[in-house]
Design an enzyme around this catalytic site. Structure first.
Site, PDB file in Angstrom:
ATOM      1  CG  ASP A 145      -7.819  -4.761  -0.697  1.00  0.00           C
ATOM      2  OD1 ASP A 145      -7.545  -5.116  -1.863  1.00  0.00           O
ATOM      3  OD2 ASP A 145      -7.172  -3.897  -0.090  1.00  0.00           O
ATOM      4  NE  ARG A 190      -2.229   5.587  -5.553  1.00  0.00           N
ATOM      5  CZ  ARG A 190      -1.970   5.727  -4.248  1.00  0.00           C
ATOM      6  NH1 ARG A 190      -1.925   6.923  -3.711  1.00  0.00           N
ATOM      7  NH2 ARG A 190      -1.759   4.658  -3.489  1.00  0.00           N
ATOM      8  CD  GLU A 240      -7.487   0.748   4.023  1.00  0.00           C
ATOM      9  OE1 GLU A 240      -7.028   0.883   2.875  1.00  0.00           O
ATOM     10  OE2 GLU A 240      -6.852   1.064   5.061  1.00  0.00           O
ATOM     11  CD  GLU A 294      -1.401   2.185  -6.365  1.00  0.00           C
ATOM     12  OE1 GLU A 294      -2.205   3.127  -6.223  1.00  0.00           O
ATOM     13  OE2 GLU A 294      -1.173   1.346  -5.477  1.00  0.00           O
TER      14      GLU A 294
END
Length: 529
Positions: A296, A150, A427, A146
């Site tokens: 993913d 981010r 998504e 993260e």
């Protein structure tokens, strides 16, 4: 007359079953409201109890309404949660459960630049300049993943968009602390970071599975140490973009070692399991093989690292093509849904059983496949992209709220939510945007507009947007959280979906990280990639 307790229990059970059965085989029932009794806020737009309802709109008007939605969300974040990670819109408060460093604020910088919201941008810049202080982080175990996508991604991207050196210095400050996670005997980093101290710690799984460990964490024995492929494999774009901007190769060198280590693992026709043993370089056989949680963005970054390298880093292209072939061979199934055959992207357990539960996180894949075709990947990838995207859109279309569940099961009876929540995820909208830009088929804009309207009438509150508990219930309770990625990704992709000018965040110049932050394609290819 007092009703006896057995009758009370029976009535309760019947009410519960009635509610459950109305959800299990849900068909799309548009939420209706007498908009003429609501407040008219613009031409063709009405508000009823803070929910918004739209009538006929052009694409330009749709984009303007997306921008209005972002402004509404940002203003409420600024009012109730400024400087904190997330807004809690129903309680009008905040939490710091992610990084403790204003995640929504940093994450939405690139969206502010995209939408030309200069007033909001200047307020955000001032806070980052004066109050983005790592030693005041509220999280002692922030996720390196993260932090990377981010903070490093958001700050580095904003630097490339603005040439403002303040963002570059802030990004380097974060990355320098994150590099402590790479100072190990293995090339696989630890994934938990104490941002305040600039030290890294093992995750729970890594810590509890050490065979021996002395007080120095860099000397731990890695026998049976586990890590997660998506987290470890989703660091490259951001660190390399920072090296490119700063001229300091230490960031790129760290992720290059990790990437080369991961690419040396033995795969199943290019497919990877969610978890792997670090020292043994083996995937956990009992771990699911799919494209959802834990795997993913690993696949996404195989393609995007090749793109970022200006198509020179051949090892990523080869791994990506093999993986897409493996997905088509092992993870696709034709399922009969309401007596109609539908191609479904599933996942395998123990590399054997293919189940037809579709994770919403997997809906990034159609966009990745279409992006690959834009850069010259096989045309058959586009057929696969369209099939998967149709299934992803059906997740929305099949529910009364018009929103998709986190996990859904396909059967002949229809779509049944398994994990019933909706988390405002991006998504499907991301894939709709990419397929629109690559194919110019208007239907993808129409699909996206339907989803946007569902968010407006279901997730919108009087103080922002909220996750909801059950997509099958028109009166589902709110979960009182507005994810930072709703501003950073979901609304960004909605906005770009209705943008007619392909030069805006052009695919020829930018590659988007998994948090929708545009990073430059390295046209002058650096030898260190």
């Amino acid at each position: 007359r007092v009703i006896s307790s057995p009758w009370i229990i029976l009535i309760f059970v019947l009410c519960f079953l009635l509610r459950y059965l109305t959800v299990k085989d849900a068909t799309h029932i548009p939420l209706k409201a007498d908009v003429t009794q609501g407040k008219k806020v613009a031409a063709g737009v009405y508000e009823v109890n803070c929910k918004r309802f739209y009538q006929n709109c052009s694409n330009a008007e749709r984009q303007a309404f997306v921008k209005d939605a972002f402004k509404f969300a940002w203003k409420n974040y600024h009012k109730y949660a400024w400087g904190h990670d997330h807004l809690k819109p129903t309680s009008r408060s905040y939490d710091d459960d992610l990084l403790g460093l204003g995640a929504t604020l940093v994450d939405s910088l690139t969206t502010l630049k995209l939408m030309r919201l200069d007033e909001f941008y200047n307020i955000s810049r001032e806070w980052i300049k004066n109050s983005f202080i790592l030693s005041k982080s509220l999280k002692h175990d922030a996720s390196l993943f993260e932090v990377c996508i981010r903070l490093i991604g958001g700050l580095t991207s904003t630097y490339h968009l603005t040439d403002d050196p303040m963002y570059l210095e802030k990004a380097k400050e974060v990355a320098d602390r994150a590099l402590s996670c790479f100072q190990l005997t293995s090339n696989i980093p630890h994934m938990k970071l104490n941002m305040r101290r600039g030290t890294c710690i093992p995750s729970y799984e890594q810590r509890c599975l050490y065979q021996t460990c002395n007080p120095n964490p860099t000397r731990c024995t890695f026998k049976y140490c586990l890590s997660e492929i998506a987290e470890v494999g989703t660091l490259g774009l951001e660190f390399r973009a920072l090296s490119y901007a700063s001229g300091d190769m230490k960031y790129a060198e760290a992720v290059n070692r990790t990437a080369n280590e991961l690419l040396s693992f033995r795969t199943w026709d290019g497919l990877v399991s969610r978890r792997f043993y670090v020292k043994e370089k083996m995937f956990v056989q009992s771990s699911d093989v799919g494209t959802g949680p834990g795997t993913d963005s690993y696949y996404e970054y195989l393609l995007k690292q090749w793109i970022q390298s200006n198509f020179k880093a051949e090892r990523f292209r080869v791994a990506y093509i093999e993986a897409m072939s493996g997905i088509k061979k092992h993870l696709m199934a034709n399922v009969r849904v309401r007596n109609k055959r539908m191609p479904i992207l599933g996942q395998r357990t123990n590399n054997v059983t293919l189940n037809t539960e579709l994770h919403h996180l997997s809906c990034f894949l159609p966009g990745t496949l279409a992006l690959g075709v834009y850069y010259g990947m096989p045309e058959s990838h586009m057929d696969l992209a369209k099939d998967i995207l149709d299934a992803c859109y059906y997740l929305y279309e099949s529910q009364p709220t018009g929103l998709a569940a986190e996990v859904s099961r396909f059967t002949n009876e229809g779509v049944t939510p398994v994990l019933t929540e909706n988390f405002l995820r991006p998504e499907t909208v991301e894939s709709l945007f990419i397929l629109w830009r690559v194919t110019k088929q208007q239907k993808y804009r129409e699909m996206g507009w339907n989803i946007f309207q569902a968010f407006e009438r279901t997730s919108r509150t009087c103080a922002g947007y909220t996750n909801i508990h059950h997509v099958g219930l028109l009166s589902s309770r709110p979960l009182d959280k507005m994810e930072s990625f709703y501003l950073a990704e979901t609304l960004t992709y909605f906005y770009l979906l209705f943008e007619d000018d392909d030069s805006v965040f052009s695919f020829d110049d930018w590659v988007y990280n998994t948090e929708a932050h545009p990073l430059p394609i390295l046209k002058t290819y650096p030898g260190w990639y």
